[in-house]
Design a protein around this motif. Structure first.
Motif, mmCIF file in Angstrom:
data_model
loop_
_atom_site.group_PDB
_atom_site.id
_atom_site.type_symbol
_atom_site.label_atom_id
_atom_site.label_comp_id
_atom_site.label_asym_id
_atom_site.label_seq_id
_atom_site.Cartn_x
_atom_site.Cartn_y
_atom_site.Cartn_z
ATOM 1 N N LYS A 158 0.834 -1.201 0.000
ATOM 2 C CA LYS A 158 0.000 0.000 0.000
ATOM 3 C C LYS A 158 0.874 1.258 0.000
ATOM 4 N N GLN A 159 1.929 1.246 0.800
ATOM 5 C CA GLN A 159 2.843 2.391 0.868
ATOM 6 C C GLN A 159 3.480 2.671 -0.490
ATOM 7 N N MET A 160 3.874 1.614 -1.201
ATOM 8 C CA MET A 160 4.503 1.810 -2.507
ATOM 9 C C MET A 160 3.505 2.328 -3.540
ATOM 10 N N GLY A 161 2.250 1.954 -3.403
ATOM 11 C CA GLY A 161 1.223 2.516 -4.268
ATOM 12 C C GLY A 161 1.058 4.011 -4.024
ATOM 13 N N GLU A 162 1.139 4.413 -2.757
ATOM 14 C CA GLU A 162 1.024 5.839 -2.412
ATOM 15 C C GLU A 162 2.238 6.624 -2.894
ATOM 16 N N LEU A 163 3.419 6.014 -2.816
ATOM 17 C CA LEU A 163 4.612 6.680 -3.341
ATOM 18 C C LEU A 163 4.497 6.864 -4.846
ATOM 19 N N ALA A 164 4.049 5.832 -5.546
ATOM 20 C CA ALA A 164 3.885 5.926 -6.996
ATOM 21 C C ALA A 164 2.926 7.051 -7.371
ATOM 22 N N ALA A 165 1.827 7.178 -6.630
ATOM 23 C CA ALA A 165 0.851 8.234 -6.913
ATOM 24 C C ALA A 165 1.483 9.615 -6.742
ATOM 25 N N ALA A 166 2.310 9.774 -5.699
ATOM 26 C CA ALA A 166 2.968 11.067 -5.464
ATOM 27 C C ALA A 166 3.976 11.378 -6.567
ATOM 28 N N LEU A 167 4.746 10.374 -6.993
ATOM 29 C CA LEU A 167 5.730 10.588 -8.058
ATOM 30 C C LEU A 167 5.036 10.924 -9.375
ATOM 31 N N ASN A 168 3.932 10.244 -9.661
ATOM 32 C CA ASN A 168 3.183 10.532 -10.892
ATOM 33 C C ASN A 168 2.610 11.942 -10.876
ATOM 34 N N ARG A 169 2.148 12.369 -9.701
ATOM 35 C CA ARG A 169 1.619 13.733 -9.575
ATOM 36 C C ARG A 169 2.708 14.766 -9.853
ATOM 37 N N LEU A 170 3.897 14.538 -9.295
ATOM 38 C CA LEU A 170 5.001 15.472 -9.516
ATOM 39 C C LEU A 170 5.458 15.461 -10.975
ATOM 40 N N LYS A 171 5.463 14.285 -11.581
ATOM 41 C CA LYS A 171 5.875 14.198 -12.984
ATOM 42 C C LYS A 171 4.890 14.940 -13.888
ATOM 43 N N GLN A 172 3.617 14.823 -13.572
ATOM 44 C CA GLN A 172 2.608 15.528 -14.362
ATOM 45 C C GLN A 172 2.761 17.040 -14.208
ATOM 46 N N GLU A 173 3.125 17.475 -12.999
ATOM 47 C CA GLU A 173 3.244 18.905 -12.742
ATOM 48 C C GLU A 173 4.518 19.497 -13.329
ATOM 49 N N TYR A 174 5.642 18.766 -13.222
ATOM 50 C CA TYR A 174 6.932 19.330 -13.618
ATOM 51 C C TYR A 174 7.474 18.782 -14.940
ATOM 52 N N SER A 175 6.843 17.756 -15.482
ATOM 53 C CA SER A 175 7.238 17.193 -16.785
ATOM 54 C C SER A 175 8.737 16.902 -16.865
ATOM 55 N N CYS A 176 9.211 16.067 -15.979
ATOM 56 C CA CYS A 176 10.632 15.746 -15.956
ATOM 57 C C CYS A 176 10.851 14.325 -15.448
ATOM 58 N N PRO A 177 12.046 13.777 -15.632
ATOM 59 C CA PRO A 177 12.323 12.396 -15.223
ATOM 60 C C PRO A 177 12.250 12.198 -13.717
ATOM 61 N N ILE A 178 12.122 10.924 -13.347
ATOM 62 C CA ILE A 178 12.074 10.526 -11.933
ATOM 63 C C ILE A 178 13.253 9.614 -11.627
ATOM 64 N N VAL A 179 13.880 9.840 -10.471
ATOM 65 C CA VAL A 179 14.850 8.901 -9.897
ATOM 66 C C VAL A 179 14.392 8.649 -8.466
ATOM 67 N N ALA A 180 14.168 7.381 -8.126
ATOM 68 C CA ALA A 180 13.601 7.038 -6.822
ATOM 69 C C ALA A 180 14.535 6.091 -6.073
ATOM 70 N N GLY A 181 15.191 6.603 -5.031
ATOM 71 C CA GLY A 181 16.113 5.800 -4.239
ATOM 72 C C GLY A 181 15.483 5.364 -2.933
ATOM 73 N N GLY A 182 16.120 4.392 -2.286
ATOM 74 C CA GLY A 182 15.618 4.000 -0.985
ATOM 75 C C GLY A 182 16.073 2.630 -0.526
ATOM 76 N N ASP A 183 15.863 2.409 0.760
ATOM 77 C CA ASP A 183 15.921 1.064 1.340
ATOM 78 C C ASP A 183 14.471 0.603 1.340
ATOM 79 N N TYR A 184 14.134 -0.247 0.374
ATOM 80 C CA TYR A 184 12.734 -0.607 0.148
ATOM 81 C C TYR A 184 12.279 -1.801 0.979
ATOM 82 N N ASN A 185 13.183 -2.385 1.751
ATOM 83 C CA ASN A 185 12.845 -3.552 2.579
ATOM 84 C C ASN A 185 12.149 -4.648 1.766
ATOM 85 N N SER A 186 12.482 -4.718 0.493
ATOM 86 C CA SER A 186 11.930 -5.722 -0.415
ATOM 87 C C SER A 186 12.968 -6.059 -1.463
#
Length: 373
Positions: A158-186
């Motif tokens: 569920k958390q990763m779905g919420e992160l994806a929604a936030a990244l998509n929102r930012l991409k739509q607003e700023y029209s630029c590439p995404i780089v997503a880092g993290g310790d994903y525990n997966s």
């Protein structure tokens, strides 16, 4: 770069667990800062980076700034950390001489395993502009649920779905590439990362799918990473030219996670200024010869002849020779001993002598033939 620095057990920061700054005869903070100073990443996704880490980084890495460190008033942990600065642990550090911060926010997850996010179970997101080109890009850091039972897996998904929604929102607003880092525990093929990759249309370099980044059982300066849960994902309007897991001495003395780095190029994509070639936000540049650590990097390169690679080392091709002071770099297909061998000088002298003797012999032969005539 993505780097889980490992919580220090500082009660003042609200944490009574973790690993002290000074342990097993080493200063973890000093070594963590040495890794960053050596590889010079443009931007870093930090996890478990507590207040003391923030303070140490600011005091010792003057080219960098850190965002999303203060608890927002709408956070579920606001009451616990009320009035505290630098309390958030999943943050983003960037080189302020190269990047301009355009926007930053905290992506609060709606559910946590214990009902108390402890300053970690959320995502940091930011939009940066590369000063040299005007190219913008979105960057995020996250550290989702770590438990392994079925309920935890559902929450993490569920958390990763919420992160994806936030990244998509930012991409739509700023029209630029995404780089997503993290310790994903997966690991790469687990459901939560499948959800994130599909929903945000992101993926990682092939080498990042199976490399080991975390030491099971906690901090150990002699430990071996046996689980791959740290990733750098990016959208298809970006290209990873180089990826590596940092296995050097300083990294092992800083945390139970190995930092990961990538050199990522962006296609011309709605930049502020016109550019005739791809722009690059590098995870690291060629280290200086005065670096205080001995480097061992498990790496893979996909450089092209027409690309400019400024990653852990400058590579003009996949077989390029690496030159680093007091370092040894292990590539996926080769080991390069960059320290000049003690016998190299002797070998050159011997070769010179042999060439000299041969030259003299040739001259003698010519003289002999002339006299004979």
């Amino acid at each position: 770069m993505s780097f889980n620095t490992l919580v220090d057990n500082d009660a003042v920061s609200g944490f009574n667990w973790g690993t002290p700054q000074n342990t097993q005869g080493v200063n973890r903070f000093e070594n963590g800062a040495a890794v960053i100073a050596y590889y010079k990443p443009d931007v870093i996704a930090l996890q478990e980076c507590t207040k003391n880490w923030h303070v140490y980084f600011r005091n010792n890495l003057s080219s960098y700034d850190i965002v999303n460190v203060d608890v927002p008033s709408n956070s579920s942990v606001y009451d616990r950390f009320r009035g505290m600065k630098d309390a958030m642990c999943t943050t983003i550090m960037y080189n302020k001489t190269k990047l301009e911060l355009v926007h930053n926010e905290i992506v609060a997850y709606s559910e946590d395993y214990y009902g108390d996010l402890q300053g970690m179970r959320y995502a940091s997101a930011a939009v940066f502009k590369i000063k040299s080109s005007g190219q913008k890009f979105i960057f995020s850091s996250t550290h989702p649920e770590s438990q392994t039972d079925e309920r935890a897996k559902g929450i993490r998904n569920k958390q990763m779905g919420e992160l994806a929604a936030a990244l998509n929102r930012l991409k739509q607003e700023y029209s630029c590439p995404i780089v997503a880092g993290g310790d994903y525990n997966s690991t790469y093929n687990e459901e939560s990362l499948s959800t994130l990759r599909s929903a945000a249309n992101i993926d990682c370099a092939a080498e990042n799918k199976s490399v080991m980044t975390a030491v099971l059982g906690g901090f150990d300066i002699n430990g071996t990473a046996t689980k791959g849960i740290d990733f750098l994902f990016y959208t298809n309007d970006a290209k990873c030219k180089y990826f590596a897991v940092i296995e050097d001495i300083a990294a092992k003395r800083a945390s139970d996670h190995r930092p990961i780095i990538a050199d990522i190029d962006f296609k011309p994509f709605a930049p502020d200024t016109t550019s005739s070639s791809p722009t690059s936000a590098t995870s690291s540049t060629k280290p200086t010869s005065s670096a205080p650590i001995s480097s061992k990097v498990t790496s893979s390169s996909t450089s092209e002849n027409n690309s400019v690679v400024t990653s852990t080392q400058d590579k003009t091709s996949s077989n390029a020779t690496v030159s680093q002071t007091n370092s040894k770099v292990e590539d996926s297909q080769q080991t390069v001993d960059s320290i000049p061998k003690a016998n190299d000088g002797k070998l050159l002298v011997i070769i010179a002598i042999v060439i000299g003797v041969a030259a003299l012999a040739a001259v003698g032969l010519v003289v002999f033939l002339l006299i004979k005539k």
